[in-house]
Design an enzyme around this catalytic site. Sequence first.
Site, mmCIF file in Angstrom:
data_model
loop_
_atom_site.group_PDB
_atom_site.id
_atom_site.type_symbol
_atom_site.label_atom_id
_atom_site.label_comp_id
_atom_site.label_asym_id
_atom_site.label_seq_id
_atom_site.Cartn_x
_atom_site.Cartn_y
_atom_site.Cartn_z
ATOM 1 N N HIS A 274 82.732 37.806 56.520
ATOM 2 C CA HIS A 274 81.849 38.903 56.091
ATOM 3 C C HIS A 274 80.381 38.538 56.339
ATOM 4 O O HIS A 274 79.638 39.281 56.989
ATOM 5 C CB HIS A 274 82.086 39.178 54.606
ATOM 6 C CG HIS A 274 81.244 40.263 54.033
ATOM 7 N ND1 HIS A 274 81.708 41.535 53.795
ATOM 8 C CD2 HIS A 274 79.931 40.287 53.658
ATOM 9 C CE1 HIS A 274 80.734 42.286 53.300
ATOM 10 N NE2 HIS A 274 79.639 41.549 53.194
ATOM 11 N N GLU A 275 79.976 37.384 55.818
ATOM 12 C CA GLU A 275 78.572 36.990 55.971
ATOM 13 C C GLU A 275 78.233 36.713 57.430
ATOM 14 O O GLU A 275 77.114 36.955 57.878
ATOM 15 C CB GLU A 275 78.252 35.769 55.097
ATOM 16 C CG GLU A 275 78.443 35.989 53.601
ATOM 17 C CD GLU A 275 77.735 37.230 53.073
ATOM 18 O OE1 GLU A 275 76.696 37.637 53.640
ATOM 19 O OE2 GLU A 275 78.231 37.816 52.082
ATOM 20 N N HIS B 140 74.693 40.524 63.324
ATOM 21 C CA HIS B 140 73.753 41.643 63.374
ATOM 22 C C HIS B 140 72.331 41.110 63.579
ATOM 23 O O HIS B 140 71.532 41.680 64.333
ATOM 24 C CB HIS B 140 73.852 42.438 62.064
ATOM 25 C CG HIS B 140 73.487 43.873 62.190
ATOM 26 N ND1 HIS B 140 73.561 44.755 61.126
ATOM 27 C CD2 HIS B 140 73.034 44.612 63.229
ATOM 28 C CE1 HIS B 140 73.180 45.960 61.521
ATOM 29 N NE2 HIS B 140 72.845 45.900 62.784
ATOM 30 N N HIS C 12 77.233 39.896 59.141
ATOM 31 C CA HIS C 12 75.804 40.159 58.934
ATOM 32 C C HIS C 12 74.965 39.282 59.866
ATOM 33 O O HIS C 12 73.984 39.737 60.456
ATOM 34 C CB HIS C 12 75.408 39.832 57.490
ATOM 35 C CG HIS C 12 75.798 40.853 56.477
ATOM 36 N ND1 HIS C 12 75.524 42.200 56.614
ATOM 37 C CD2 HIS C 12 76.416 40.723 55.269
ATOM 38 C CE1 HIS C 12 75.962 42.848 55.549
ATOM 39 N NE2 HIS C 12 76.519 41.983 54.723
#
Length: 672
Positions: A465-466, A472, A469
């Site tokens: 999940h992290e 991105h 990010h």
Amino acid sequence: MSILTEKFNTPYQSSPFEQIKNEDYLPAFKELIQQSEAEIDAIVNNSEEPTFENTIEALAFSGEQLDRASNIFFNLNSAETSDKLQQIAQEVSPILTEYSSKISQNEDLFNRIKKVYDEKEKYNLNEEQQMLLNETYKGFVRSGALLNEENKEKLKKISMDLSLKSLKFGQNVLASTNAYFKHIDSKEDLTGIPEAIIEQYAEEAKERNLEGWVVTLQYPSYIPFMTYAENRNLRKELALANGKKSFDGGEFDNQNLIKELLNLKQQKAELLGYTNYADYVLEERMAKSPTKVIDFLNELLVKARPFAEKEIEELKSLAKADGIDEIQGYDHAYYAEKLRKAKYDLNDEELKPYFPLEQVQEAVFGLSEQLFGLTFVERNDVPKYHEDVKVYEVKENGEYKSLLYVDYFPRKGKRAGAWMTSYKNQYQKDGENSRPHISIVCNFSKPTKDTPSLLTFQEVTTLFHEFGHALHGMLANTQYPNLSGTSVKWDFVELPSQFLENFCYEPGFLKTFAKHYKTGEVLPDEKIEKIEQSKSFMEGYQTMRQLGFGILDMSYHTKVSELENLSVKEFEDNYTKATQLYPSNPETAMSPSFSHIFQGGYSAGYYSYKWAEVLDADAFQYFKENGIFNPEIAAKYKILLSSGGTKDPMELYKSFRGSEPQVESLLKRAFG
């Protein structure tokens, strides 16, 4: 002169952590604010007519060194804080808020911006330039540029109060979390808990110069206890302590602070011409309005509740077999783990040996290479803020792309949870593409002298999940720093993170890295199959929990006047009633430690997790239909990631997917 005010003489101008002293911060902020104000003055006093280049673009590139110093300071205040750093934060926050207000309420600057905005047709602006102009103009209006002097002063004071009170809220939660620990001196009280976790509790006791074992409210300590401890009374005691965080009427109580924060937000919204704070926030989100958000949350609530109730009935049956007539919230994790083991023969402790942290990290690195052509090389010459931190140089086709800091283990000075952040934004200026410095911060179990850090499967998905990010941020390729990376609409920002989690459930991919840390044995097929099946395990319960948070958040920011006659606990119970699956405990409340909305940036935005789940389910469905490593679709997705906030997110999504996202994709994934 402070190290923070100079150009950093480090590899890739990385943050010079090892040279920064606490006493550097305050003088540095004061000096850098002066420098930034001088840059603003130069824009305002430019004798030439306002143009896009000499006003909008110049403003976008101003204050870079101040931004970098702020990123360093506030990131460390979350990941490596101390009493001294928290004290400095109390001094620095109002200074920075005042500086921000000064810029956003600079009438001469706004007049130049407005002139360019009003005459934008005469400039031949590309899509990103148009977005920058619109966002700059709107940002000033939303910060009070159209207010009279008296109201500007009011807004400035409100902003400063909000800044300080938000900071205080977070400090109270951290202090309240750290203030509690449970000292256990009988091993019998640890029955059911795996040996590796017991060893962790013993080490915690040693660090406190105590015999026996210590359990804390830090998640890597608290969650395993609630999941495995057979001692129901101790589970109740720990849950009570966790539910009382900043809600016990003591020194770190946040109840009054919540009311003060919400009243300030309401005042701010009304001053700027909005009905409530949610209206103000959602104007700048994909969702656009509170009504649309509430309708969205209620639609999911109606569809999820029957599944959730069925799940709880199964847990009640298990509890009844143990002589428990009324199951409570503090029983949930324990019986959910029993049910999961019965259904899928899976428990975290059996799986953990197959997920040593380094292997999981290598897997996510490999996935990033396969999809986006990125490689990762550890750098030992880049300064770090703690010995646990590792730094990687990220390359694309052999060329430097980004720095990535990873900080995985709990410490007393680190707040709970997991997050991605940035020390330096990406932008293009004077022919140079200045690359970003990205960080991932987690709280995984530390390695011991005999065992590496082993992750639960949930922690595996947290790392992915992290890392979503982080991608991105690392892939950012825009012209302006304020449209770069994760600088997107808030309800779009969770798409990349939640999207990447989907790969953890793909059998073919799992086999490439789920290998026993001692034997190298691949996780058996039947367990992989069960992980895949377990993806929707307790999905109803988890959905109701998230919806409860989202509805409560939206209620706080649309119905603040009701708090005049209600306690925080009463308000919370009223608006989470429809999502509650267990009896409410009068001694506990989650709002006083709901840092996401009272300290972080999720005010009137918590719904965005579920909103983004629709996006991520729909996006991954596209990959599944065409092959999860499909290079053409990966290339289109990479464009979405690298575009940051340069386009409207729905347009960006449609360019990638070919259509708007469908709620059915989420319902299909969650409930079949």
